[in-house]
Design an enzyme around this catalytic site. Structure first.
Site, short mmCIF file in Angstrom:
data_model
loop_
_atom_site.label_atom_id
_atom_site.label_comp_id
_atom_site.label_asym_id
_atom_site.label_seq_id
_atom_site.Cartn_x
_atom_site.Cartn_y
_atom_site.Cartn_z
N GLY A 32 70.42 -17.59 -14.00
CA GLY A 32 69.63 -17.64 -12.78
C GLY A 32 70.42 -18.20 -11.61
O GLY A 32 71.58 -18.61 -11.74
N ASP A 88 70.43 -25.49 -17.34
CA ASP A 88 69.68 -24.25 -17.10
C ASP A 88 68.62 -24.47 -16.02
O ASP A 88 68.26 -25.61 -15.72
CB ASP A 88 69.02 -23.79 -18.42
CG ASP A 88 68.76 -22.29 -18.46
OD1 ASP A 88 68.89 -21.62 -17.40
OD2 ASP A 88 68.41 -21.78 -19.53
N ALA A 90 64.71 -23.37 -14.15
CA ALA A 90 63.31 -23.22 -14.59
C ALA A 90 62.51 -22.64 -13.43
O ALA A 90 62.90 -22.77 -12.27
CB ALA A 90 62.73 -24.56 -15.00
N LYS A 101 59.97 -20.71 -18.07
CA LYS A 101 61.25 -20.07 -17.80
C LYS A 101 61.11 -18.58 -18.05
O LYS A 101 60.13 -18.12 -18.59
CB LYS A 101 62.35 -20.65 -18.71
CG LYS A 101 62.75 -22.06 -18.28
CD LYS A 101 63.89 -22.64 -19.12
CE LYS A 101 65.06 -21.78 -19.30
NZ LYS A 101 65.68 -21.27 -18.05
N GLY A 102 62.15 -17.85 -17.63
CA GLY A 102 62.14 -16.41 -17.90
C GLY A 102 61.97 -15.55 -16.67
O GLY A 102 61.79 -14.34 -16.78
N GLU A 110 67.90 -18.10 -23.79
CA GLU A 110 67.86 -19.47 -23.25
C GLU A 110 67.21 -20.42 -24.24
O GLU A 110 67.66 -21.56 -24.41
CB GLU A 110 67.10 -19.49 -21.92
CG GLU A 110 67.87 -18.81 -20.79
CD GLU A 110 67.04 -18.62 -19.52
OE1 GLU A 110 67.64 -18.52 -18.46
OE2 GLU A 110 65.80 -18.57 -19.61
C1 5RP Z 1 65.98 -16.93 -16.35
C2 5RP Z 1 65.43 -18.29 -16.13
C3 5RP Z 1 65.88 -19.01 -14.90
O1 5RP Z 1 66.52 -20.18 -15.27
C4 5RP Z 1 64.66 -19.30 -14.07
O2 5RP Z 1 64.02 -18.06 -13.79
C5 5RP Z 1 65.03 -19.98 -12.76
O3 5RP Z 1 65.81 -19.10 -11.99
P1 5RP Z 1 66.31 -19.47 -10.53
O4 5RP Z 1 67.19 -20.65 -10.66
O5 5RP Z 1 67.00 -18.22 -10.06
O6 5RP Z 1 65.09 -19.77 -9.69
O7 5RP Z 1 64.64 -18.82 -16.87
O8 5RP Z 1 65.37 -16.33 -17.46
#
Ligand code: 5RP
Length: 230
Positions: A32, A88, A90, A101-102, A110
């Protein structure tokens, strides 16, 4: 908030977390737009010689490609079944650090990486902090293509409004070749109970609820970076 400011906050959170990585660690690389700042900073620290003996496990094909490009040595869970630290992102973080997440569709890998990790560090801008999960974000639910409509009906029976995620005019495909149903449950009073319900259903590969998996959240806001611990 303008997009540029949000990016600056994501960078601050990501870079703060990258500085928690120590030489010799096995590192999980999240996915992400926030986690990539941590990955880039880890690469910089390796490049400058500040970090030595690092090997990393990426949580998506996109992160793998980025890590290879910027020179982070990679390994696998087969070679290193225990990961020291993973950084990671979220989509939502609640007051007891349960997560959604996702957003990028990478939550299966993840979660596999998070479960193998000693210390999962979540990085986010402060727009991700919510009182109750589900208040701003649907739960991404990875389903196998066979009979996915039956899983959509199951989610409806639980009170959700599911939408098949698209990539242009085609269904979005995960790194595992599966589909994503974004299930809007509204605010979720008991995320752990919902997680159990989702886990009991054949055809659902993984959901984006991460319950009790992190004790460290790095949040960036206009007043600076806060390291929240539980
Ligand atoms: C990907 C995720 C990402 O960590 C989550 O969507 C946050 O993304 P971003 O930092 O771009 O806002 O879970 O599956």
């Amino acid at each position: 908030m303008p997009a540029m400011n949000t990016d600056a906050l994501k960078r601050q959170a990501g870079e703060y977390a990258a500085n928690l990585v120590e030489s010799g660690m096995i590192v999980g690389l999240g996915s992400g737009s926030t986690a990539i700042f941590a990955t880039r900073r880890i690469a910089q620290r390796i490049g400058s010689g500040a970090l030595t003996g690092i090997v990393a496990i990426p949580t998506s094909l996109a992160t793998e490609a980025a890590a290879i490009k910027i020179g982070i040595p990679l390994t696998t869970l087969a070679e290193h079944p225990r990961i020291d630290i993973t950084v990671d992102g979220a989509d939502e973080v609640d007051p007891v650090f349960n997560l959604i997440k996702g957003g990028g569709g990478a939550h299966l890998r993840e979660k596999i990486v998070a479960q193998a990790t000693e210390r999962l560090v979540i990085v986010a801008d402060d727009s991700k902090l919510v009182d109750q999960l589900g208040s701003t974000w649907a739960i991404p639910i990875e389903v196998i293509p066979f009979g996915w409509e039956a899983q959509a009906a199951y989610l409806e029976s639980l009170g959700a409004a599911p939408t098949l995620r698209l990539d242009g005019d085609r269904p979005f495909q995960t790194d595992g070749g599966n589909l994503i149903l974004d299930a809007d449950f509204g605010s979720i009073a008991d995320p752990a109970a919902l997680a159990h319900l989702l886990e009991s259903r054949a055809g659902i590969v993984e959901h984006g609820l991460f319950i009790g998996m992190t004790r460290d959240v790095i949040v960036a806001g206009v007043d600076g970076v806060r390291h929240l611990r539980r």
